[in-house]
Design a protein around this motif. Structure first.
Motif, mmCIF file in Angstrom:
data_model
loop_
_atom_site.group_PDB
_atom_site.id
_atom_site.type_symbol
_atom_site.label_atom_id
_atom_site.label_comp_id
_atom_site.label_asym_id
_atom_site.label_seq_id
_atom_site.Cartn_x
_atom_site.Cartn_y
_atom_site.Cartn_z
ATOM 1 N N LYS A 178 12.184 -9.394 5.436
ATOM 2 C CA LYS A 178 13.390 -8.674 5.852
ATOM 3 C C LYS A 178 14.136 -8.145 4.633
ATOM 4 C CE LYS A 178 17.552 -9.135 8.678
ATOM 5 N NZ LYS A 178 18.389 -10.043 9.509
ATOM 6 N N PHE A 179 14.216 -8.964 3.582
ATOM 7 C CA PHE A 179 14.831 -8.538 2.326
ATOM 8 C C PHE A 179 14.108 -7.318 1.760
ATOM 9 C CE2 PHE A 179 14.222 -9.004 -2.351
ATOM 10 C CZ PHE A 179 15.515 -8.713 -2.783
ATOM 11 N N ILE A 180 12.772 -7.333 1.804
ATOM 12 C CA ILE A 180 11.988 -6.190 1.328
ATOM 13 C C ILE A 180 12.301 -4.946 2.151
ATOM 14 C CG2 ILE A 180 9.651 -5.245 1.155
ATOM 15 C CD1 ILE A 180 8.702 -8.101 0.463
ATOM 16 N N LYS A 181 12.273 -5.113 3.458
ATOM 17 C CA LYS A 181 12.472 -3.964 4.347
ATOM 18 C C LYS A 181 13.858 -3.350 4.170
ATOM 19 C CE LYS A 181 10.402 -3.972 8.339
ATOM 20 N NZ LYS A 181 9.998 -4.237 9.753
ATOM 21 N N GLU A 182 14.872 -4.201 3.962
ATOM 22 C CA GLU A 182 16.247 -3.707 3.881
ATOM 23 C C GLU A 182 16.659 -3.294 2.470
ATOM 24 O OE1 GLU A 182 18.705 -6.786 5.479
ATOM 25 O OE2 GLU A 182 18.039 -6.449 7.555
ATOM 26 N N LYS A 183 16.182 -4.032 1.464
ATOM 27 C CA LYS A 183 16.682 -3.846 0.105
ATOM 28 C C LYS A 183 15.664 -3.277 -0.883
ATOM 29 C CE LYS A 183 20.624 -5.969 1.109
ATOM 30 N NZ LYS A 183 21.909 -5.260 1.152
ATOM 31 N N LYS A 184 14.370 -3.437 -0.610
ATOM 32 C CA LYS A 184 13.341 -3.080 -1.589
ATOM 33 C C LYS A 184 12.208 -2.266 -0.955
ATOM 34 C CE LYS A 184 15.063 -5.407 -5.135
ATOM 35 N NZ LYS A 184 15.307 -4.861 -6.496
ATOM 36 N N PRO A 185 12.523 -1.141 -0.331
ATOM 37 C CA PRO A 185 11.456 -0.353 0.301
ATOM 38 C C PRO A 185 10.422 0.102 -0.725
ATOM 39 C CG PRO A 185 13.482 0.922 0.120
ATOM 40 C CD PRO A 185 13.839 -0.492 -0.235
ATOM 41 N N HIS A 186 9.161 -0.056 -0.366
ATOM 42 C CA HIS A 186 8.018 0.383 -1.167
ATOM 43 C C HIS A 186 7.792 -0.447 -2.435
ATOM 44 C CE1 HIS A 186 7.581 3.794 1.500
ATOM 45 N NE2 HIS A 186 8.831 4.143 1.274
ATOM 46 N N ILE A 187 8.494 -1.567 -2.591
ATOM 47 C CA ILE A 187 8.229 -2.435 -3.736
ATOM 48 C C ILE A 187 6.769 -2.890 -3.695
ATOM 49 C CG2 ILE A 187 8.892 -4.596 -2.553
ATOM 50 C CD1 ILE A 187 10.173 -5.504 -5.191
ATOM 51 N N HIS A 188 6.173 -3.072 -4.870
ATOM 52 C CA HIS A 188 4.806 -3.584 -4.917
ATOM 53 C C HIS A 188 4.791 -5.056 -4.523
ATOM 54 C CE1 HIS A 188 3.908 -0.189 -7.909
ATOM 55 N NE2 HIS A 188 3.202 0.061 -6.830
ATOM 56 N N VAL A 189 3.931 -5.390 -3.569
ATOM 57 C CA VAL A 189 3.726 -6.770 -3.116
ATOM 58 C C VAL A 189 2.238 -7.062 -3.227
ATOM 59 C CG1 VAL A 189 3.944 -8.386 -1.188
ATOM 60 C CG2 VAL A 189 5.641 -6.561 -1.484
ATOM 61 N N TYR A 232 5.558 -8.525 8.632
ATOM 62 C CA TYR A 232 6.438 -7.439 8.195
ATOM 63 C C TYR A 232 6.930 -6.620 9.387
ATOM 64 C CZ TYR A 232 8.076 -3.368 5.530
ATOM 65 O OH TYR A 232 8.839 -2.360 5.003
ATOM 66 N N GLU A 233 6.039 -6.403 10.345
ATOM 67 C CA GLU A 233 6.445 -5.674 11.546
ATOM 68 C C GLU A 233 7.505 -6.449 12.325
ATOM 69 O OE1 GLU A 233 5.626 -2.555 12.455
ATOM 70 O OE2 GLU A 233 4.684 -2.499 10.475
ATOM 71 N N GLU A 234 7.424 -7.794 12.283
ATOM 72 C CA GLU A 234 8.385 -8.625 13.006
ATOM 73 C C GLU A 234 9.726 -8.738 12.283
ATOM 74 O OE1 GLU A 234 6.568 -12.425 13.585
ATOM 75 O OE2 GLU A 234 4.752 -11.586 14.487
ATOM 76 N N ALA A 235 9.717 -8.489 10.985
ATOM 77 C CA ALA A 235 10.936 -8.726 10.173
ATOM 78 C C ALA A 235 12.065 -7.761 10.547
ATOM 79 C CB ALA A 235 10.588 -8.574 8.703
ATOM 80 N N MET A 289 8.335 2.335 8.254
ATOM 81 C CA MET A 289 8.055 2.203 6.828
ATOM 82 C C MET A 289 7.002 1.103 6.631
ATOM 83 S SD MET A 289 10.651 1.090 3.785
ATOM 84 C CE MET A 289 11.907 2.186 4.461
ATOM 85 N N SER A 290 5.915 1.440 5.970
ATOM 86 C CA SER A 290 4.841 0.468 5.782
ATOM 87 C C SER A 290 5.076 -0.360 4.517
ATOM 88 C CB SER A 290 3.491 1.172 5.696
ATOM 89 O OG SER A 290 3.452 2.041 4.586
ATOM 90 N N LEU A 291 4.470 -1.541 4.476
ATOM 91 C CA LEU A 291 4.577 -2.427 3.324
ATOM 92 C C LEU A 291 3.560 -2.015 2.272
ATOM 93 C CD1 LEU A 291 5.880 -5.032 2.188
ATOM 94 C CD2 LEU A 291 3.999 -6.299 3.243
#
Length: 281
Positions: free
Chosen positions: A246-257, A278-281, A1-3
């Motif tokens: 990590k919070f984004i990856k687990e809880k907020k996929p595809h959120i605007h950053v 992000y890849e390391e998270a 999943m990409s950021l």
């Protein structure tokens, strides 16, 4: 999943036309943008009267052409002003931006809580309950209008403003109690300088208390050396982004950053740094 990583659009090269700047954002590999109308257009009016459906459709077509998601429409003006004439203009501007966001297809109109004075700059009264109650009173009809238009109003808490910490932000959300009121999380803005070394505790509290209501995230960096505070681009300071990513990856996929405080010379370095983390998270 990409950021879903983008940029504050007025930080891009100062090119002559909006379309040229959009093309530059696309070339830079950014997926979304934080749009502040008055800072992106120098050749045409962005006054309230200019925010028509036709103008919105013009911009919507350009966002689609250059494959950039419009993440948030900035309306960073002070609702807590004691100046009644200024307040009237501020409310009109908020309403115009909410309508424009609806027509353009932007889900979020973003702002900050500022201060109970005409300048919007920090004063000791910012952190009082009276100031918070005043801001909530002023914000409530704005959110009600956003409900009518199907748009979210998102408040960006900042330590030097009225909504200054996670608990005050939670109180605001619970008091207004609307699905059309959410939070923009800018980690650096939440840091109280004396607590700089304990900043991760603040971020943990934000994610715990406000996590479900966060609709967008801003990234910049921070340094505090020899009593001097600065906010360089991401990757140029002392921030540890891994827990938030990590919070984004687990809880907020595809959120605007979106990245903030970049320049045309360093935005690629900032982008690549965050994507690597992000890849390391």
């Amino acid at each position: 999943m990409s950021l879903n990583l983008g940029i504050r659009m007025h930080d891009i090269d100062q090119l002559p036309t909006f379309e040229e700047r959009m093309a530059k954002i696309h070339e830079g590999g950014f997926k979304c943008g934080h749009l502040a109308l008055s800072k992106m257009f120098s050749d045409i009016s962005t006054d309230n009267a200019a925010l028509t459906p036709g103008f919105a459709m013009y911009l919507k077509d350009l966002f689609a052409k250059y494959e950039i998601q419009p993440a948030v429409l900035g309306c960073y003006i002070n609702l807590a002003t004691p100046n009644e004439e200024q307040l009237k203009k501020t409310v009109e501007t908020f309403r115009a931006h909410i309508r424009f966001a609806k027509w353009l297809g932007i889900g979020v109109v973003g702002t900050e809580s500022f201060a109970p004075n005409e300048s919007g700059a920090f004063c000791p009264e910012c952190h009082t309950q009276e100031a918070l109650d005043l801001f909530i009173e002023r914000l409530r009809p704005i959110v009600a209008y956003a409900e009518q238009m199907g748009v979210v109003v998102a408040i960006e808490p900042a330590h030097l403003h009225i909504v200054s910490n996670p608990k005050r932000a939670r109180y605001m959300l619970d008091t207004i109690n609307s699905p059309n009121l959410m939070i923009i999380f800018d980690p650096v803005n939440m840091i109280n300088i004396p607590d700089f070394e304990n900043r991760q505790l603040i971020f943990d509290e934000v994610m715990e208390l406000l996590g479900p209501d966060i609709c967008m995230i801003h990234f910049k960096d921070a340094t505090f050396v020899d009593g001097r505070w600065s906010c360089p681009p991401a990757g140029f300071g002392e921030m540890d982004y891994l827990p938030i990513l990590k919070f984004i990856k687990e809880k907020k996929p595809h959120i605007h950053v979106t990245l903030e405080n970049t320049t045309p010379e360093n935005n690629q370095a900032a982008k690549n740094y965050i994507l690597q983390k992000y890849e390391e998270a």
